[in-house]
Enzyme design. Sequence first.
Site, PDB file in Angstrom:
ATOM      1  N   HIS A 172      24.359  26.833  39.116  1.00 28.92           N
ATOM      2  CA  HIS A 172      23.346  26.376  38.180  1.00 28.92           C
ATOM      3  C   HIS A 172      21.948  26.530  38.781  1.00 28.92           C
ATOM      4  O   HIS A 172      21.213  25.570  38.955  1.00 28.92           O
ATOM      5  CB  HIS A 172      23.621  24.908  37.826  1.00 28.92           C
ATOM      6  CG  HIS A 172      22.972  24.462  36.558  1.00 28.92           C
ATOM      7  ND1 HIS A 172      21.651  24.160  36.475  1.00 28.92           N
ATOM      8  CD2 HIS A 172      23.471  24.261  35.320  1.00 28.92           C
ATOM      9  CE1 HIS A 172      21.362  23.795  35.238  1.00 28.92           C
ATOM     10  NE2 HIS A 172      22.448  23.845  34.522  1.00 28.92           N
ATOM     11  N   GLU A 183      24.376  21.473  41.601  1.00 28.00           N
ATOM     12  CA  GLU A 183      23.418  22.271  40.853  1.00 28.00           C
ATOM     13  C   GLU A 183      22.225  22.542  41.759  1.00 28.00           C
ATOM     14  O   GLU A 183      21.997  21.823  42.731  1.00 28.00           O
ATOM     15  CB  GLU A 183      22.953  21.510  39.603  1.00 28.00           C
ATOM     16  CG  GLU A 183      22.202  20.236  39.920  1.00 28.00           C
ATOM     17  CD  GLU A 183      20.928  20.095  39.111  1.00 28.00           C
ATOM     18  OE1 GLU A 183      20.343  21.126  38.765  1.00 28.00           O
ATOM     19  OE2 GLU A 183      20.519  18.954  38.850  1.00 28.00           O
ATOM     20  N   ASP A 239      24.612  23.377  27.386  1.00 26.56           N
ATOM     21  CA  ASP A 239      24.994  24.346  28.412  1.00 26.56           C
ATOM     22  C   ASP A 239      26.082  23.792  29.328  1.00 26.56           C
ATOM     23  O   ASP A 239      26.469  24.418  30.294  1.00 26.56           O
ATOM     24  CB  ASP A 239      23.778  24.818  29.211  1.00 26.56           C
ATOM     25  CG  ASP A 239      23.080  23.691  29.927  1.00 26.56           C
ATOM     26  OD1 ASP A 239      23.179  22.549  29.454  1.00 26.56           O
ATOM     27  OD2 ASP A 239      22.435  23.945  30.950  1.00 26.56           O
ATOM     28  N   HIS A 256      28.178  16.186  31.303  1.00 25.50           N
ATOM     29  CA  HIS A 256      27.275  15.493  30.389  1.00 25.50           C
ATOM     30  C   HIS A 256      27.123  16.261  29.094  1.00 25.50           C
ATOM     31  O   HIS A 256      27.677  17.345  28.947  1.00 25.50           O
ATOM     32  CB  HIS A 256      25.924  15.204  31.042  1.00 25.50           C
ATOM     33  CG  HIS A 256      25.154  16.414  31.431  1.00 25.50           C
ATOM     34  ND1 HIS A 256      25.424  17.134  32.559  1.00 25.50           N
ATOM     35  CD2 HIS A 256      24.129  17.053  30.825  1.00 25.50           C
ATOM     36  CE1 HIS A 256      24.592  18.157  32.649  1.00 25.50           C
ATOM     37  NE2 HIS A 256      23.794  18.136  31.600  1.00 25.50           N
TER      38      HIS A 256
END
Lengths: 969, 600
Positions: free
Chosen positions: B414, B203, B72, B68
């Site tokens: 993440h 994540e 980051d 996306h």
Amino acid sequence: MAAHLKKRVYEEFTKVVQQQHEDLSTKKLRLTKPSKSAALHVDLCKATSPADALQYLLQFARKPVEVESVEGVVRILLEHYYKENDASVRLKIASLLGLLSKTAGFSPDCIMDDAINTLQNEKSHQVLAQLLDTLLVIGTKLPENPSVRMRLVEVACKHLTDSSHGVRNKCLQLIGCLGPVEKGVAKEAESQAAKDVQKIIGDHFNDQDPRVRTAAIKAMLQLHERGLKLQQAIYSQACKLLADDYEQVRSAAVQLIWVLSQLYPESIVPIPSSNEEIRLVDDAFGKICHMVSDGSWVVRVQAAKLLGSMQQVSSHFLEQTLDKKLMSDLRRKRTAHERAKELYSSGEFSSGRKWGDDAPKEEIDTGAVNLIESGACGAFVHGLEDEMYEVRIAAVEALCMLAQSSPSFAEKCLDFLVDMFNDEIEEVRLQSIHTMRKISHNITLREDQLDTVLAVLEDSSRDIREALHELLCCTNVSTKEGIHLALVELLKNLTKYPTDRESIWKCLKFLGSRHPTLVLPLVPELLSTHPFFDTPEPDMDDPAYIAVLVLIFNAAKSCPTMPALFSDHTFRHYTYLRDSLSHLVPPLRLPGRKVVSSAVSPSITPHEDPSEQFLHQSLERVYNFQHLDPRGIQELLEFTIRDLQRLGELQSELAGMADFTATYLQCQLLLIKALQEKLWNVAAPLYLKQNALASAAAKQILEETYKMEFMYSGVESRQVVIIHHMRLQAKALQLIVTARTTRGVEPLFGMCEKFLQEVDSFQRCFISELPHMQGSFVDKLLDLMPRLVTSKPSEVVKILQTTLRQSTFLHLPLPEQLHRATANIIEPTGESDNPLRFTSGLVVALDVDATLEHVQDPQGTVKVQVLYPDGQAQLIHPKPADFRNPGPGRHRLITQVYLSHTAWTEPCQIEVRLLLAYNSNRSKASTRIPKSTWSESLEALPPSENGIEGTIPFSKPVKVYIMPKPARR
Amino acid sequence: LGFFAVVCAGAGQDVGRSCILVSIAGKNVMLDCGMHMGYNDDRRFPDFSYITQNGRLTDFLDCVIISHFHLDHCGALPYFSEMVGYDGPIYMTHPTKAICPILLEDYRKITVDKKGETNFFTSQMIKDCMKKVVAVHLHQTVQVDEELEIKAYYAGHVLGAAMFQIKVGCESVVYTGDYNMTPDRHLGAAWIDKCRPDLLITESTYATTIRDSKRCRERDFLKKVHETVERGGKVLIPVFALGRAQELCILLETFWERMNLKAPIYFSTGLTEKANHYYKLFITWTNQKIRKTFVQRNMFEFKHIKAFDRAFADNPGPMVVFATPGMLHAGQSLQIFRKWAGNEKNMVIMPGYCVQGTVGHKILSGQRKLEMEGRQILEVKMQVEYMSFSAHADAKGIMQLIRQAEPRNVLLVHGEAKKMEFLKQKIEQEFHVSCFMPANGETTTIVTNPCIPVDISLGLLKRETAIGPVPDAKKPKLMHGTLLMKDNSFRLVSSEQALKELGLAEHQLRFTCRVHIQDPRKEHETVLRVYNHLKGILKDYSVQHLPDGSITVESILIQATAHSEDQGTKVLLVSWTYQDEELGSYLTSLLKKGLPQSTP
């Protein structure tokens, strides 16, 4: 003449009967005549290629086939079937066989053997599946033939091993629909093949094809629907299916689990991986809850819906569904709900303005946190937060059903429901408000909850606001601050949306009467009275002030100390409001106030009783003194009618009853008056004027009877028969008047005949009621029937006249509940002086908003009529979606009416009104007759006899100022 | 046994600089290419030299996937493709492709123009980089090369966020990027089918958090805004331009619509206008409500929200202003804040986390007197509210996704190591799958059990399934055939066909076996006894006694001769072909047991 007539009438009747007999007897004979089949045969033989044959068959399928020739056609088709090499043609034939066996009146047992035989050599899977489908149709047509069914089931079992999913699918479907349901039958048949259908179907729960698995579960459900008690052993199988890869399978499995949980709620099942045991319904509940977070939304909707109907589940499990442990960085956090509750109970009102107000407190033991709860935990929390609004609605509905049966759960789910008031989809908001209303008897709103609820009052959607008013009507509030808050918010709502006036007043009425003790301490503040100073008198026409007064007066009704706090003008306002808004302001007992105490009799008893008593007394008087002299009767009737009408105005509860009886008496009065006319004694042509009066009376009676029949809800067959009887009398009167005034006999023939038919149909419709009608017009008429049918019209008229005079006045029994359909157009208000301008030839949309009360099936009956000044009338049928149903017996019509006209020079008013359409075919009488005896002959009756359609205006017309401008060039 | 390796170049036990290298069945894929917000030196970008010591990246990487548009996750992309040098395909979804360059340009401006850094990528580089991007649709299977295919799934989080499935043969990896399992006002919830990947890389930002229902937070937010506006106060909402800002806009817009409010709402211009435009376009990526109603009205065409002008801040009366940036550290939001801070009727709502040192953080921690530039002291009288609207999945959401996808291994990225530890333990405990949480630079090797597809001819399949009992769907079944490995493909064919294809002549392989039986009778009597014995036992087989004195069982031949030395011993000669091995060996063992004692 009469003889002729009689003959004709007789012939008519007898003929009908005879023909029916002939029909029955000839049916068998005509069976073998293959007119249609022959043509088909020729066609099929002509066909050179399969494509041709297919075309012929397709054409053939479009035309219906008579019952007699079905068998012949089937034979031809089968013959062709065996010869055909092309699978697609065979498929079509197979499907045609199924279609044909559906033909009404045809008994397909004769072709069953052939159909089964065809299965034997069939290679194509598709054709096989289609043939099985045909067998299914045949099987369902022969419900009373267990041996046939047994055979078909056996055939199906044989094909269950087929490699094609389609065939297996159909087999399972067939077994599901036709498999033996009673244990006894199964035992008998065991000799042939020990077949336990449940086991056979259960074996296919593990089929490799998901479609077959679905079909197997569906078949099982079908068996259940047909009354077979499913075995509990299936439960564990079904549970495994919940983890299936395919959503249809999971969806069906959820249903199956639900069914089993309803069948064996109390049996005990072990929890895997531990040695504990729980009730089956709890286990199933947990499993279905788990499915609420399934990957497919179809399954989620299904699961959420079913949860609502699992009421036997134990409360411990039920309450888990709302449970969600929060944590942040492994520390326990309280939910917003918990915090709100705590704030409330600590007496401090929402501060919540610090960062870290929700800071997590205690540490959580990492081992104790269970992230995927097996079971019910948080199912509704998930369901209510779902992405699809379908799931959310289903979850809200389920919450509603569960909360209705469990007060403690209702209390717990309140926070969540209140949260749903802020959903992004209006439907969901509306649904949750309705749900809240339904469970309101179980709950009391906390202040902070009330706050959230009231915030919705500012919603721009009228539906939402009104639903909320409904909700507030039946809400319990815990504190006086709550009441104050509600009042303030409602007044805010009132200023923002003045159209909500009525609904807000009504809401406050209930709010006041439910919480008198909470209102009491607020009274000085609300009325802004002061112990020492006189305060200015508020404006009586201010809707907000009226709203406050409505609240207070309703509270005062059950709080006798309250009036002491009123100031002088409050009492004056009370008398005014009691008169102008009597439905909102209750009668109060105000001691020491003469003005008021005279309004209500001092010896107070529940006030319905005397008026109802009065109603019955006056009616009895009418019925008892019917042998009075004509003048006396007339006077008595007139007085009673007047009394009843006034009573209806005063007592809204009795309005329906009073109006209904008044109308009936009015009819009777008209009849009597018409019969009193002198014209009957004199030669006809001389009294043209009077008979105008008589015929007008007849016409009016007819109209009134239609009103009585269709405008009141709660009318029972006992009343319907009386109404019809009255109508018959009116028709007789009409006939007599016409006979008197017209020369020549020819038109009379038709009329007489029609009348006699009506008498006949009356007799047929109300045969069961006839014994109660001793001495009535129709009773006498039926006695004279043989004479009537033989005599000439003039004689008929004479007989009618005398019977009409001699007949007694029928007692109208009153039903328990009777409500008159009423409509009130809220919008347009008809007060605007600004004409609605639009270009002629184009249309303008006029918003119509009306409330309907006690209208049954408004979608079908309510119409909007627009009357233009030139006399042109337009009838508009509103869409079914335009009707809302805010409460039992009440409807709301919000629609748009399109107007158009040619150009006018000046603005002018049009009239808009609501009409109630009726159709005497749909009349209550005919629907009440049991179907078996009458439904067939009903169709055969000529429409003129029964199909009188008409409309009754039932709202006050509203005038709208419009101005079609000429189009500019 | 196959295996593949995962290396985190970034985002291993860390938030920011997402960059994961996956080597699966000989294919190398790079997942995300992000920057780290905490650093301003070389550490802000992943160390790409790690990938190849010397050699071109294009030769080594088969493709790059961007999940996306958050920096980051894509911030290092122009550096990677233009400055380090990568010419292979870059995959992202359409909205990401549209919005990503806007953010990159913004990022570039701030670093180069404001901070004055040199040696940074240029606008042209961003454009060149975007030319290498291939856009994909949701659920579209994209064939990167003949063996490598990727597929995008909806992930919520921000517009265009996607989870990617990477598949080579029957080995597969799912990378979630950032995702959200609860729907919000403008986006739906992440969804994946039961694809059962070998590895799920997820994540774990909120690994140790279970969140309260979104509705409460929304209601609080709306109530606060509403109350302030009714009081005549002004509301300041500092936001970042994309993502949450749109959600809050929709929230306020619908609320204004519902409640018929008239107070103006402003949105500070700039980046957002362009971005809002894309939100309008990518309706299919939004949630159910917006998707269903956009025909009547596109929800992103705000009726109540207007562009903000500097002068409006001084207007009297209530208003709501969304201003950038989100942490009140600079720019427009700070300007407005200074103007309004003195009035206690006003309110500032911080919709997200604030980094230490920013004004946002100070006021949230309760500081009421702020020192501004030039020794000015600003007294904050306005109300300060904190409202968290985060779009990451919480612990429950992560578990839910794992349950939906049913992976064989899970790898956490993440997130913070300590939190991951907890989640890892939970995943292993509840799903009984192994779970990894590598640090940056650590290689994780996942052992898979690859299945090898073999083609079988339909004729053979039908023939073989017809033998024996009806096949049970879920049980393995034994088949006879010849496995041909030719040109990297496997085929199972019947032996005749195999012979034909390979041009070999068929050889008969016969086993013969002698069985000694003590039987003093004559040969033909022995034969008869054997025959009766076998017939009695092998009821399902055809046992025949041939006139020449031998017995056949199916195609197995049994002959009996007297032993040359010992007449009392008969020698049974059993002979069978290779195909009948099973039956043959059974027969011999049967015969070796001897004949039953003859009944007199």
